[in-house]
Design a protein around this motif. Structure first.
Motif, PDB file in Angstrom:
ATOM      1  N   TYR A   1       0.843  -1.197   0.000  1.00 59.14           N
ATOM      2  CA  TYR A   1       0.000   0.000   0.000  1.00 59.14           C
ATOM      3  C   TYR A   1       0.873   1.239   0.000  1.00 59.14           C
ATOM      4  CZ  TYR A   1      -3.389  -3.399   1.569  1.00 59.14           C
ATOM      5  OH  TYR A   1      -4.181  -4.508   1.652  1.00 59.14           O
ATOM      6  N   ARG A   2       0.269   2.349  -0.373  1.00 58.35           N
ATOM      7  CA  ARG A   2       0.881   3.653  -0.146  1.00 58.35           C
ATOM      8  C   ARG A   2      -0.212   4.581   0.366  1.00 58.35           C
ATOM      9  NH1 ARG A   2      -0.123   7.629  -3.939  1.00 58.35           N
ATOM     10  NH2 ARG A   2       1.736   8.780  -3.340  1.00 58.35           N
ATOM     11  N   VAL A   3       0.213   5.638   1.045  1.00 59.77           N
ATOM     12  CA  VAL A   3      -0.731   6.610   1.584  1.00 59.77           C
ATOM     13  C   VAL A   3      -0.954   7.704   0.539  1.00 59.77           C
ATOM     14  CG1 VAL A   3      -1.049   8.388   3.347  1.00 59.77           C
ATOM     15  CG2 VAL A   3      -0.123   6.150   3.985  1.00 59.77           C
ATOM     16  N   VAL A   4      -2.220   8.069   0.324  1.00 62.28           N
ATOM     17  CA  VAL A   4      -2.539   9.163  -0.584  1.00 62.28           C
ATOM     18  C   VAL A   4      -2.430  10.457   0.211  1.00 62.28           C
ATOM     19  CG1 VAL A   4      -4.305  10.148  -2.093  1.00 62.28           C
ATOM     20  CG2 VAL A   4      -4.156   7.655  -1.811  1.00 62.28           C
ATOM     21  N   ALA A   5      -1.438  11.300  -0.127  1.00 65.37           N
ATOM     22  CA  ALA A   5      -1.209  12.517   0.643  1.00 65.37           C
ATOM     23  C   ALA A   5      -0.314  13.471  -0.123  1.00 65.37           C
ATOM     24  CB  ALA A   5      -0.549  12.188   1.984  1.00 65.37           C
ATOM     25  N   HIS A   6      -0.372  14.745   0.258  1.00 65.50           N
ATOM     26  CA  HIS A   6       0.499  15.753  -0.347  1.00 65.50           C
ATOM     27  C   HIS A   6       1.925  15.594   0.191  1.00 65.50           C
ATOM     28  CE1 HIS A   6       1.339  19.507  -2.380  1.00 65.50           C
ATOM     29  NE2 HIS A   6       1.901  19.983  -1.287  1.00 65.50           N
ATOM     30  N   SER A   7       2.028  15.337   1.506  1.00 67.36           N
ATOM     31  CA  SER A   7       3.334  15.087   2.136  1.00 67.36           C
ATOM     32  C   SER A   7       3.622  13.596   2.023  1.00 67.36           C
ATOM     33  CB  SER A   7       3.274  15.499   3.611  1.00 67.36           C
ATOM     34  OG  SER A   7       2.415  14.607   4.314  1.00 67.36           O
ATOM     35  N   ASP A   8       4.503  13.079   2.895  1.00 62.16           N
ATOM     36  CA  ASP A   8       4.759  11.637   2.902  1.00 62.16           C
ATOM     37  C   ASP A   8       3.599  10.860   3.533  1.00 62.16           C
ATOM     38  OD1 ASP A   8       5.031  12.042   5.629  1.00 62.16           O
ATOM     39  OD2 ASP A   8       7.143  11.476   5.728  1.00 62.16           O
ATOM     40  N   GLY A   9       2.598  11.570   4.041  1.00 65.69           N
ATOM     41  CA  GLY A   9       1.382  10.916   4.520  1.00 65.69           C
ATOM     42  C   GLY A   9       1.510  10.239   5.873  1.00 65.69           C
ATOM     43  N   ASP A  10       2.448  10.693   6.684  1.00 60.69           N
ATOM     44  CA  ASP A  10       2.657  10.075   7.992  1.00 60.69           C
ATOM     45  C   ASP A  10       1.573  10.566   8.963  1.00 60.69           C
ATOM     46  OD1 ASP A  10       3.535   9.233  10.511  1.00 60.69           O
ATOM     47  OD2 ASP A  10       5.647   9.358   9.921  1.00 60.69           O
ATOM     48  N   ALA A  11       0.454   9.841   8.986  1.00 59.31           N
ATOM     49  CA  ALA A  11      -0.709  10.270   9.779  1.00 59.31           C
ATOM     50  C   ALA A  11      -0.378  10.347  11.265  1.00 59.31           C
ATOM     51  CB  ALA A  11      -1.881   9.318   9.549  1.00 59.31           C
ATOM     52  N   MET A  12       0.529   9.491  11.742  1.00 59.35           N
ATOM     53  CA  MET A  12       0.871   9.520  13.167  1.00 59.35           C
ATOM     54  C   MET A  12       1.581  10.826  13.509  1.00 59.35           C
ATOM     55  SD  MET A  12       1.996   5.542  13.702  1.00 59.35           S
ATOM     56  CE  MET A  12       2.241   5.653  15.480  1.00 59.35           C
ATOM     57  N   ILE A  13       2.527  11.221  12.682  1.00 58.96           N
ATOM     58  CA  ILE A  13       3.228  12.485  12.950  1.00 58.96           C
ATOM     59  C   ILE A  13       2.295  13.673  12.741  1.00 58.96           C
ATOM     60  CG2 ILE A  13       5.032  14.037  12.073  1.00 58.96           C
ATOM     61  CD1 ILE A  13       6.951  11.765  12.092  1.00 58.96           C
ATOM     62  N   HIS A  14       1.400  13.587  11.770  1.00 58.66           N
ATOM     63  CA  HIS A  14       0.450  14.692  11.578  1.00 58.66           C
ATOM     64  C   HIS A  14      -0.444  14.849  12.811  1.00 58.66           C
ATOM     65  CE1 HIS A  14       0.843  14.127   6.934  1.00 58.66           C
ATOM     66  NE2 HIS A  14       1.967  14.485   7.532  1.00 58.66           N
ATOM     67  N   ALA A  15      -0.916  13.731  13.361  1.00 60.24           N
ATOM     68  CA  ALA A  15      -1.735  13.802  14.575  1.00 60.24           C
ATOM     69  C   ALA A  15      -0.914  14.379  15.731  1.00 60.24           C
ATOM     70  CB  ALA A  15      -2.269  12.413  14.932  1.00 60.24           C
ATOM     71  N   LEU A  16       0.356  13.960  15.810  1.00 61.10           N
ATOM     72  CA  LEU A  16       1.232  14.455  16.874  1.00 61.10           C
ATOM     73  C   LEU A  16       1.463  15.955  16.736  1.00 61.10           C
ATOM     74  CD1 LEU A  16       3.082  13.834  19.277  1.00 61.10           C
ATOM     75  CD2 LEU A  16       4.850  13.140  17.640  1.00 61.10           C
ATOM     76  N   CYS A  17       1.697  16.414  15.519  1.00 59.11           N
ATOM     77  CA  CYS A  17       1.880  17.860  15.293  1.00 59.11           C
ATOM     78  C   CYS A  17       0.631  18.623  15.738  1.00 59.11           C
ATOM     79  CB  CYS A  17       2.148  18.139  13.820  1.00 59.11           C
ATOM     80  SG  CYS A  17       3.791  17.687  13.239  1.00 59.11           S
ATOM     81  N   ASP A  18      -0.535  18.112  15.387  1.00 61.42           N
ATOM     82  CA  ASP A  18      -1.761  18.817  15.769  1.00 61.42           C
ATOM     83  C   ASP A  18      -1.981  18.788  17.280  1.00 61.42           C
ATOM     84  OD1 ASP A  18      -2.614  20.030  13.494  1.00 61.42           O
ATOM     85  OD2 ASP A  18      -4.062  18.481  12.941  1.00 61.42           O
ATOM     86  N   ALA A  19      -1.549  17.725  17.940  1.00 61.09           N
ATOM     87  CA  ALA A  19      -1.652  17.676  19.397  1.00 61.09           C
ATOM     88  C   ALA A  19      -0.757  18.748  20.027  1.00 61.09           C
ATOM     89  CB  ALA A  19      -1.268  16.287  19.905  1.00 61.09           C
TER      90      ALA A  19
END
Ligand code: MG
Length: 158
Positions: free
Chosen positions: A30-48
């Protein structure tokens, strides 16, 4: 003295040759569909982290309309967010992340994720929890159409 923050992110999956989660590249079909590398865990962490300081979220700080962020390593986004945390006079006390994914299997990668995230947050690995769960085949994530992540952080005045 203390600020708490929560973040959530989700991305679609499509056929590919690997994903990046928690700063770790994982080979899988699989690959993640995203503008960045799609690292949802880091994105959630950044928003936290940003939420704890009542700052604008990563979608506003790093808009996906901005070509500078195309395919970007999300650890670079996290570094920029951590610079703002330090500017605000805070440091991370601890962080706790939960990945919700039917695929890929991440258990073998949890230790590497904790090490990467601890380094980026400037804390000991003992201050970074990483957990993964599946929805047991239920819903879109259960059908491997996407994945999601939650993160909670506690900041304390530096
Ligand atoms: Mg995202």
């Amino acid at each position: 003295m203390f600020r708490i923050g929560h973040g959530y992110d989700a991305h679609r999956l499509e056929p590919g040759d690997g994903v990046v989660l928690g700063g770790v590249r994982i080979a899988c079909p699989y690959r993640v569909v995203a503008h960045s590398d799609g690292d949802a865990m880091i994105h959630a962490l950044c928003d936290a982290l940003l939420g704890a300081l009542a700052l604008p979220d990563i979608g506003k700080l790093f808009p996906d309309s901005d070509a500078r962020y195309k395919g970007i390593d999300s650890r670079r986004l996290l570094a920029e967010v951590m610079a703002r945390v330090r500017q605000a006079g805070f440091r991370v006390a601890n962080a706790d992340l939960t990945l919700i994914a039917q695929a890929p299997r991440v258990a073998p990668h949890v230790a590497a994720m904790r090490a990467a995230l601890a380094a980026d947050l400037g804390v000991d690995e003992g201050a970074v929890g990483v957990k993964a769960t599946t929805p047991e085949g239920m819903d879109a994530i259960g059908r491997k159409e996407g994945l999601a992540a939650h993160a909670v952080v506690l900041l304390q005045q530096a």
